[in-house]
Design an enzyme around this catalytic site. Structure first.
Site, PDB file in Angstrom:
ATOM      1  N   ASP A   1      -8.526  -7.870  13.729  1.00 61.55           N
ATOM      2  CA  ASP A   1      -7.816  -9.081  13.336  1.00 61.55           C
ATOM      3  C   ASP A   1      -6.738  -8.801  12.294  1.00 61.55           C
ATOM      4  O   ASP A   1      -6.671  -7.710  11.705  1.00 61.55           O
ATOM      5  CB  ASP A   1      -8.805 -10.091  12.734  1.00 61.55           C
ATOM      6  CG  ASP A   1      -9.674 -10.763  13.780  1.00 61.55           C
ATOM      7  OD1 ASP A   1      -9.294 -10.740  14.960  1.00 61.55           O
ATOM      8  OD2 ASP A   1     -10.726 -11.305  13.400  1.00 61.55           O
TER       9      ASP A   1
ATOM     10  N   LYS B   1      -4.175 -13.348  14.418  1.00 57.47           N
ATOM     11  CA  LYS B   1      -3.300 -14.516  14.373  1.00 57.47           C
ATOM     12  C   LYS B   1      -2.844 -14.728  12.931  1.00 57.47           C
ATOM     13  O   LYS B   1      -3.607 -14.578  11.984  1.00 57.47           O
ATOM     14  CB  LYS B   1      -3.994 -15.759  14.909  1.00 57.47           C
ATOM     15  CG  LYS B   1      -5.444 -15.935  14.520  1.00 57.47           C
ATOM     16  CD  LYS B   1      -6.056 -17.089  15.290  1.00 57.47           C
ATOM     17  CE  LYS B   1      -7.545 -17.246  15.016  1.00 57.47           C
ATOM     18  NZ  LYS B   1      -8.355 -16.257  15.731  1.00 57.47           N
TER      19      LYS B   1
ATOM     20  N   MET C   1      -9.521 -20.943   4.119  1.00 59.88           N
ATOM     21  CA  MET C   1      -8.387 -21.305   4.995  1.00 59.88           C
ATOM     22  C   MET C   1      -7.859 -22.700   4.682  1.00 59.88           C
ATOM     23  O   MET C   1      -7.395 -23.403   5.584  1.00 59.88           O
ATOM     24  CB  MET C   1      -8.807 -21.230   6.475  1.00 59.88           C
ATOM     25  CG  MET C   1      -9.415 -19.909   6.890  1.00 59.88           C
ATOM     26  SD  MET C   1     -10.089 -19.949   8.560  1.00 59.88           S
ATOM     27  CE  MET C   1     -11.493 -21.068   8.369  1.00 59.88           C
TER      28      MET C   1
END
Length: 509
Positions: free
Chosen positions: A35, A57, A171
């Protein structure tokens, strides 16, 4: 036969926080699927021939959707491969590891979960914030901050969270105003301490502290963006006393290490332990000599030599490799005395069960000559296995004393492939310091630079960023010949001394 997928937590960013089991999984895999938040340094732990597949991402831009990632993992395992699925933090803490495990289970494929250190704990710890402390909080909640504030209703129990001692949002920096407003709306005091930590546990770490009322404005003013976590609760106030990481002497400094890849780890690790962001751009690749015959011939006649003189750990390594290839071992050295140019070279001999009879106090030929002169060295046959290109002061002076000196190339120092692009990228992103540990590292770094970029580096160095740190006077003189200003040079010509001198320079500036 089907393979197996290991869902491995890569930790929060500091590569040293990878678990031992995670490192073993990397070292034995056929493929790594990783990732955006997995530190790229960890990929070096995988076998050279392992397939490396990026599926990260960033900022909403997906290299591969989750369903595609699930299919990829299943396909790799079905093909019989051992797969390390490297996920930032812990795979089961808001990492969608559960979804990937379910896909593998439903396909009848073997998998194993290797927990990792979650950023929910590690990032606050590196910011000096304990998520629990008996003086301030006895309960902790981890919450996803990635909810759409425009949804008709939230699935987060804001009323319960408003009463919990410490709440950590992952996040959530984009939704921070909504998060803070919701907590206040459900009864949390607007004056409650709160902090946001970006790139926690890495030298790029950035921490902003305030309150529920002020933190959104502070974050907006600083332009702080993901990846970041938010901590809410009285424990944040402990940061003023406990903020250890950001107080390290080299915290946040971008330092270029130019040693050969095989040797960079000691210097890089020492700098990183003081908080530096280390950028390794090897300017030297160690290669065998173009003609191995002079060294192999000398090894066949070792009993004829009174002294063996080693001028670098590379020379020691190359000599003993050739000794093994000749079918001989250390017993062939029984008649010879050994000399080493400095403590690192002496340590390389010690690692092979040999003690140097003479060790120079300083890492330069002149220091070794001073030490050898005390031996009354004359009329001796001396073997000097060293780099193909080196200063002649040592063999010439020894010969002038009446000795028969045989110089044989044991290895070559070459510019490594791929380093030119790495160097250009490092300079574009900015450097605080460049370290040189030998004259060859200076020559090779300048050779890696396009001619038009050399004046840019020299001008920036003269202006003070980056500074140049040279391990000793010979290396420093080489740097000056190129027009570089040497701001740091330790009194002792060793890696620990170089690291300490660099830290002292920045502490004083």
């Amino acid at each position: 036969m089907s393979g197996k997928v290991y869902l491995v937590g890569a930790g929060p960013g500091d590569p040293g926080l990878l678990t031992l089991k995670g490192a073993r999984c990397l070292a034995s895999c056929d493929a790594v699927v990783y990732d955006f938040l997995a530190n790229p340094e960890l990929l070096d732990l995988a076998p050279e021939g392992a397939e490396r597949i990026y599926v990260g991402k960033k900022g909403g831009a997906h290299t591969m959707g989750q369903a595609e990632i699930n299919r990829l993992l299943c396909a790799l395992a079905a093909a019989g491969k051992t797969v390390c699925r490297l996920k930032g933090g812990d795979p089961f803490v808001f990492g969608r590891g559960g979804e990937e495990a379910s896909a593998l289970a439903q396909a009848g494929l073997a998998f194993e979960v290797v927990p990792g250190v979650t950023s929910a704990i590690a990032a606050p710890a590196y910011a000096g914030i304990p998520v629990s402390d008996r003086r301030a909080a006895t309960e902790v909640a981890f919450v996803t901050g990635h909810e759409d504030p425009h949804k008709p209703s939230s699935t987060i129990n804001w009323e319960a969270l408003a009463r919990i001692g410490t709440v950590v949002f992952l996040m959530g920096v984009k939704n921070l105003p909504h998060i803070c407003a919701k907590l206040v709306e459900h009864g949390r005091d607007p004056a409650t301490p709160a902090a946001a930590v970006r790139w926690g546990t890495t030298p790029a770490q950035q921490t902003l502290s305030g309150t529920l009322a002020t933190l959104p404005g502070l974050v907006a003013a600083a332009g702080l963006k993901a990846p970041a976590i938010t901590i809410v609760g009285p424990v944040v106030a402990l940061r003023e006393e406990l903020a250890w990481y950001e107080r390290l002497p080299l915290f946040g400094r971008r330092v270029l290490v130019t040693r050969a890849r095989e040797q960079a780890s000691r210097l890089s690790q020492g700098l990183a332990e003081l908080g530096a962001q280390v950028i390794e751009v090897p300017t030297i690749a160690i290669a065998p000599p173009e003609d191995p015959k002079p060294l192999s011939t000398a090894i066949a006649l070792l009993e004829d030599f009174h002294w063996l003189i080693f001028t670098s750990p590379n020379g020691v390594e190359a000599f003993f490799r050739a000794l093994r290839e000749a079918g001989r071992d250390v017993r062939a050295l029984c008649a010879a005395k050994l000399a080493a140019i400095g403590p690192a070279t002496a340590a390389a001999l010690t690692a092979r069960g040999l003690a140097a009879d003479v060790t120079a106090a300083t890492f330069q030929a002149e220091g070794l000559l001073d030490a050898l002169q005390e031996q009354g060295l004359t009329g001796q046959r001396i073997l000097l296995p060293r780099a193909a290109e080196a200063r002649e002061v040592l063999p010439e002076t020894l010969a002038s004393w009446g000795n028969l000196v045989q110089v044989v190339p044991a290895y070559r120092s070459l510019p490594p492939a791929g380093s030119a692009a790495k160097l250009a990228r490092a300079l574009d992103e900015g450097l605080d310091a460049v370290t040189f540990t030998a004259s060859s590292t200076v020559h090779n770094l300048m050779a890696l630079l396009p001619l038009k970029r050399r004046p840019e580096l020299i001008a920036a160095n003269q202006a003070g960023r980056p500074i140049v740190a040279a391990i000793g006077p010979i290396t420093a003189d080489t740097a000056r010949e190129y027009g570089l200003k040497v701001q740091v040079q330790p009194a002792q010509f060793t890696l620990p001394a170089l690291i300490a001198a660099l830290a002292g320079h920045f502490a004083a500036s």
